[in-house]
Motif scaffolding. Structure first.
Motif, PDB file in Angstrom:
ATOM      1  N   ASN A 112      42.395  28.521  89.171  1.00 49.90           N
ATOM      2  CA  ASN A 112      41.895  27.152  88.995  1.00 49.90           C
ATOM      3  C   ASN A 112      40.823  26.787  90.025  1.00 49.90           C
ATOM      4  O   ASN A 112      40.367  25.647  90.078  1.00 49.90           O
ATOM      5  CB  ASN A 112      43.048  26.138  89.054  1.00 49.90           C
ATOM      6  N   GLY A 113      40.433  27.738  90.854  1.00 57.84           N
ATOM      7  CA  GLY A 113      39.374  27.481  91.829  1.00 57.84           C
ATOM      8  C   GLY A 113      39.856  27.104  93.213  1.00 57.84           C
ATOM      9  O   GLY A 113      39.055  27.060  94.148  1.00 57.84           O
ATOM     10  N   THR A 114      41.136  26.811  93.366  1.00 54.75           N
ATOM     11  CA  THR A 114      41.653  26.483  94.699  1.00 54.75           C
ATOM     12  C   THR A 114      41.859  27.769  95.505  1.00 54.75           C
ATOM     13  O   THR A 114      41.837  28.868  94.974  1.00 54.75           O
ATOM     14  CB  THR A 114      42.977  25.716  94.601  1.00 54.75           C
ATOM     15  N   GLY A 115      42.116  27.581  96.783  1.00 52.41           N
ATOM     16  CA  GLY A 115      42.420  28.720  97.637  1.00 52.41           C
ATOM     17  C   GLY A 115      41.187  29.507  98.052  1.00 52.41           C
ATOM     18  O   GLY A 115      40.081  29.281  97.561  1.00 52.41           O
ATOM     19  N   MET A 418      47.336  24.189 106.050  1.00 54.43           N
ATOM     20  CA  MET A 418      47.959  23.594 104.870  1.00 54.43           C
ATOM     21  C   MET A 418      47.069  22.455 104.409  1.00 54.43           C
ATOM     22  O   MET A 418      46.715  21.578 105.211  1.00 54.43           O
ATOM     23  CB  MET A 418      49.365  23.062 105.177  1.00 54.43           C
ATOM     24  N   GLU A 419      46.693  22.461 103.156  1.00 52.35           N
ATOM     25  CA  GLU A 419      45.837  21.385 102.644  1.00 52.35           C
ATOM     26  C   GLU A 419      46.220  21.042 101.215  1.00 52.35           C
ATOM     27  O   GLU A 419      46.735  21.882 100.469  1.00 52.35           O
ATOM     28  CB  GLU A 419      44.368  21.788 102.726  1.00 52.35           C
ATOM     29  N   SER A 420      45.981  19.791 100.855  1.00 47.30           N
ATOM     30  CA  SER A 420      46.258  19.338  99.493  1.00 47.30           C
ATOM     31  C   SER A 420      45.011  19.493  98.642  1.00 47.30           C
ATOM     32  O   SER A 420      43.886  19.391  99.127  1.00 47.30           O
ATOM     33  CB  SER A 420      46.709  17.882  99.507  1.00 47.30           C
ATOM     34  N   ALA A 421      45.214  19.769  97.369  1.00 54.85           N
ATOM     35  CA  ALA A 421      44.111  19.862  96.414  1.00 54.85           C
ATOM     36  C   ALA A 421      44.202  18.682  95.456  1.00 54.85           C
ATOM     37  O   ALA A 421      45.285  18.325  94.989  1.00 54.85           O
ATOM     38  CB  ALA A 421      44.187  21.171  95.638  1.00 54.85           C
ATOM     39  N   ALA A 422      43.056  18.056  95.182  1.00 55.15           N
ATOM     40  CA  ALA A 422      43.022  16.867  94.329  1.00 55.15           C
ATOM     41  C   ALA A 422      42.786  17.264  92.876  1.00 55.15           C
ATOM     42  O   ALA A 422      41.935  18.107  92.577  1.00 55.15           O
ATOM     43  CB  ALA A 422      41.914  15.924  94.791  1.00 55.15           C
ATOM     44  N   ARG A 423      43.514  16.646  91.960  1.00 56.09           N
ATOM     45  CA  ARG A 423      43.353  16.946  90.542  1.00 56.09           C
ATOM     46  C   ARG A 423      41.964  16.559  90.049  1.00 56.09           C
ATOM     47  O   ARG A 423      41.438  17.171  89.111  1.00 56.09           O
ATOM     48  CB  ARG A 423      44.422  16.216  89.741  1.00 56.09           C
ATOM     49  N   ALA A 424      41.357  15.581  90.719  1.00 53.23           N
ATOM     50  CA  ALA A 424      40.006  15.176  90.314  1.00 53.23           C
ATOM     51  C   ALA A 424      39.004  16.310  90.552  1.00 53.23           C
ATOM     52  O   ALA A 424      38.024  16.449  89.820  1.00 53.23           O
ATOM     53  CB  ALA A 424      39.588  13.933  91.089  1.00 53.23           C
ATOM     54  N   TYR A 426      40.010  19.638  90.823  1.00 53.35           N
ATOM     55  CA  TYR A 426      40.498  20.847  90.155  1.00 53.35           C
ATOM     56  C   TYR A 426      41.270  20.433  88.904  1.00 53.35           C
ATOM     57  O   TYR A 426      42.495  20.260  88.925  1.00 53.35           O
ATOM     58  CB  TYR A 426      41.389  21.651  91.095  1.00 53.35           C
ATOM     59  N   PRO A 427      40.578  20.260  87.789  1.00 53.40           N
ATOM     60  CA  PRO A 427      41.197  19.719  86.565  1.00 53.40           C
ATOM     61  C   PRO A 427      42.371  20.545  86.042  1.00 53.40           C
ATOM     62  O   PRO A 427      43.205  20.007  85.306  1.00 53.40           O
ATOM     63  CB  PRO A 427      40.026  19.733  85.560  1.00 53.40           C
ATOM     64  N   LYS A 428      42.445  21.823  86.395  1.00 55.10           N
ATOM     65  CA  LYS A 428      43.529  22.653  85.878  1.00 55.10           C
ATOM     66  C   LYS A 428      44.858  22.389  86.577  1.00 55.10           C
ATOM     67  O   LYS A 428      45.906  22.869  86.123  1.00 55.10           O
ATOM     68  CB  LYS A 428      43.167  24.132  86.004  1.00 55.10           C
ATOM     69  N   LEU A 429      44.841  21.649  87.681  1.00 60.35           N
ATOM     70  CA  LEU A 429      46.091  21.287  88.345  1.00 60.35           C
ATOM     71  C   LEU A 429      46.902  20.363  87.446  1.00 60.35           C
ATOM     72  O   LEU A 429      46.359  19.449  86.817  1.00 60.35           O
ATOM     73  CB  LEU A 429      45.810  20.592  89.679  1.00 60.35           C
ATOM     74  N   THR A 430      48.202  20.586  87.402  1.00 61.07           N
ATOM     75  CA  THR A 430      49.061  19.795  86.524  1.00 61.07           C
ATOM     76  C   THR A 430      49.784  18.665  87.244  1.00 61.07           C
ATOM     77  O   THR A 430      50.374  17.802  86.591  1.00 61.07           O
ATOM     78  CB  THR A 430      50.109  20.706  85.858  1.00 61.07           C
ATOM     79  N   LYS A 431      49.756  18.688  88.588  1.00 64.30           N
ATOM     80  CA  LYS A 431      50.427  17.614  89.323  1.00 64.30           C
ATOM     81  C   LYS A 431      49.744  17.410  90.672  1.00 64.30           C
ATOM     82  O   LYS A 431      49.069  18.304  91.179  1.00 64.30           O
ATOM     83  CB  LYS A 431      51.908  17.923  89.533  1.00 64.30           C
ATOM     84  N   ASP A 432      49.905  16.200  91.226  1.00 58.40           N
ATOM     85  CA  ASP A 432      49.350  15.905  92.548  1.00 58.40           C
ATOM     86  C   ASP A 432      50.211  16.547  93.635  1.00 58.40           C
ATOM     87  O   ASP A 432      51.389  16.875  93.422  1.00 58.40           O
ATOM     88  CB  ASP A 432      49.314  14.395  92.784  1.00 58.40           C
TER      89      ASP A 432
END
Length: 466
Positions: A112-115, A418-424, A426-432
């Motif tokens: 999904n592009g994160t990491g 440690m970092e949070s990824a925003a759904r805005a 990364y659209p493929k994320l299913t939850k905040d």
């Protein structure tokens, strides 16, 4: 008289030397360890590097840490760490090659592009970047293992077309000799000779010459990159994943082509390196010296230089990304300045251009922290974003770093983010991501559990002191 005075002088010096020796040995009578030792730099030259004490080295193993049956171990680089049994760990292993090209941008990331992540191993002959892809598919396998065949075919087709056009130019000038200006005839002849030689090299299998790695399901070649340094490229299937690599030959001046003998040395070095790779299951902790990679293991003698960084996440919280990084350069490559990193990531400068309706909620540190038994630095930031018609959402970035000892393989630079990824984003994320206070206990437990992976035989720096 002179003889007696000389004798007294010798006696005094002997007493002085004995006192110095006693002070040096301490009350126990054991010699103190030197603050420096002789190591070897990346070019094989002897250099003086800091010498950790026995206590420093033992700390690498976090001897007071105790695991339990609610945890299971995973590993990266020369380290091991614990994760909850109830939460499945997922490594950032891309499932597709880069859109820039099969061997371009070899790195670790989630689909999904994160990491993020970068794996680099240094030996005397080569500096090798590796990347783990998978789970493997027929398409992914063909992209890597069929790379050379495709490149050969494309080059053959392109050069054949170019030679055809070259012949058309020559026919034109034969019909219109008045078009021949100074040097054009010689230039045409030179261009044609170069094209014909390149075509002959491809047909003779000399272009991007194949390298036999001595392993099934593998491919390697001499890369014709027209770059300043010569390279090798290749890939090998390991279980359900594939490891791709690009190796730069070391010790060459820019734009100097290796001799055939030098190529042979480099090919022997990459053959040896790849022979030390083996598949590794998730939560499988090898006993040999070497490096854990995502779903793979690379054996070594405990001395290879390394910069290894990879992200992972847990299945129950995919929007929280952890990135573990280690770096050990033989001969005293400079350690990271972790205090500066911790300070910088505590400041608004990290997020100097905050999105609209986003404010800083909390600055974390800089403050002392622990990675296993190692004294470290921590810093970070928590922000809050207001959303119309929805509850505010938190975002966070927390850095913890241990500077390490120059030249040490068991006390490398260690960094954990440690970092949070925003759904805005990364659209493929299913939850905040959960709020920071909910995510922090898992980070604290991870940091506490990080320690040197035990090996048989022990790492060279631990031989004789455990």
């Amino acid at each position: 008289m002179k003889i007696r005075m000389a004798s007294q002088g010798l006696l005094s010096r002997a007493i002085l030397m004995a006192v110095v020796a006693l002070v040096s040995c301490g009350q126990s009578g054991q010699a103190r360890e030197s603050k420096t030792t002789t190591g070897t730099d990346r070019f094989g030259r002897p250099v003086e590097i800091p010498n950790p004490t026995r206590e420093d080295r033992i700390k690498a193993t976090a001897p007071e840490y105790i695991s339990n049956d609610r945890l299971r171990a995973e590993c990266l680089g020369r380290l091991t760490f614990d994760v909850p049994v109830a939460a499945e760990l997922e490594w950032a292993t891309p499932r597709k090659t880069s859109h820039q090209g099969v061997f371009e941008n070899l790195s670790q990331y989630f689909e999904n592009g994160t990491g993020k992540g970068h794996i680099e191993i240094e030996t005397r002959e080569l500096r090798t970047v590796l990347a783990v892809y998978g789970p493997i598919t027929p398409e992914l396998r063909e992209e890597f293992l069929g790379y050379r065949v495709r490149m050969q075919a494309a080059s053959l087709s392109g050069l054949s077309d170019a030679l055809k056009r070259q012949k058309e130019y020559e026919e034109l000038y034969k019909r219109r000799p008045e078009l021949l200006g100074p040097g054009i005839k010689e230039s045409l002849a030179k261009d044609r000779a170069e094209l014909e030689k390149e075509l002959a090299d491809i047909k003779a299998d000399q272009y991007e010459k194949a390298i036999d790695l001595g392993r099934p399901d593998s491919m390697a070649l001499r890369a014709d990159l027209k770059a300043a340094k010569p390279y090798l490229r290749g890939a090998i299937v390991l279980g359900k994943h594939i490891v791709a690599f690009e190796s730069m030959l070391r010790g060459f001046e820019n734009y100097v082509e290796p001799t055939e003998a030098q190529w042979a040395v480099a090919e022997g070095a990459i053959r040896k390196l790849i022979s030390q790779l083996q598949p590794r299951n998730l939560y499988e902790i090898p006993k040999d010296r070497g490096f854990c990679l995502p779903y793979a293991f690379l054996r070594d003698d405990g001395t290879y230089g390394n910069k290894i960084s990879t992200s992972f996440r847990f299945g129950d919280s995919p929007a929280v990304i952890y990135t573990l990084s280690v770096a050990a350069i033989p001969g005293g490559g400079a350690s990271e300045t972790t205090l500066l990193n911790a300070t910088g990531r505590s400041a608004t400068g990290l997020l100097s251009h905050l999105p609209e309706n986003t404010t800083v909620k909390q600055r974390l540190g800089p403050r002392p922290a622990k990675i296993g038994a190692l004294t470290s630095e921590q810093g970070g930031i928590v922000v809050e974003a207001k959303r119309p018609g929805q509850p505010p959402r938190e975002g966070y970035h927390v850095y913890t770093g241990y500077a390490g000892w120059a030249g040490s393989q068991i006390l490398p630079t260690i960094e954990v983010v440690m970092e949070s990824a925003a759904r805005a984003s990364y659209p493929k994320l299913t939850k905040d991501a959960p709020p920071y206070e909910q995510a922090r206990p898992r980070l604290d437990a991870l940091l506490k559990s990080i320690r040197l992976r035990p090996t048989t035989p022990p790492m060279p720096e631990l031989v004789g002191i455990q």
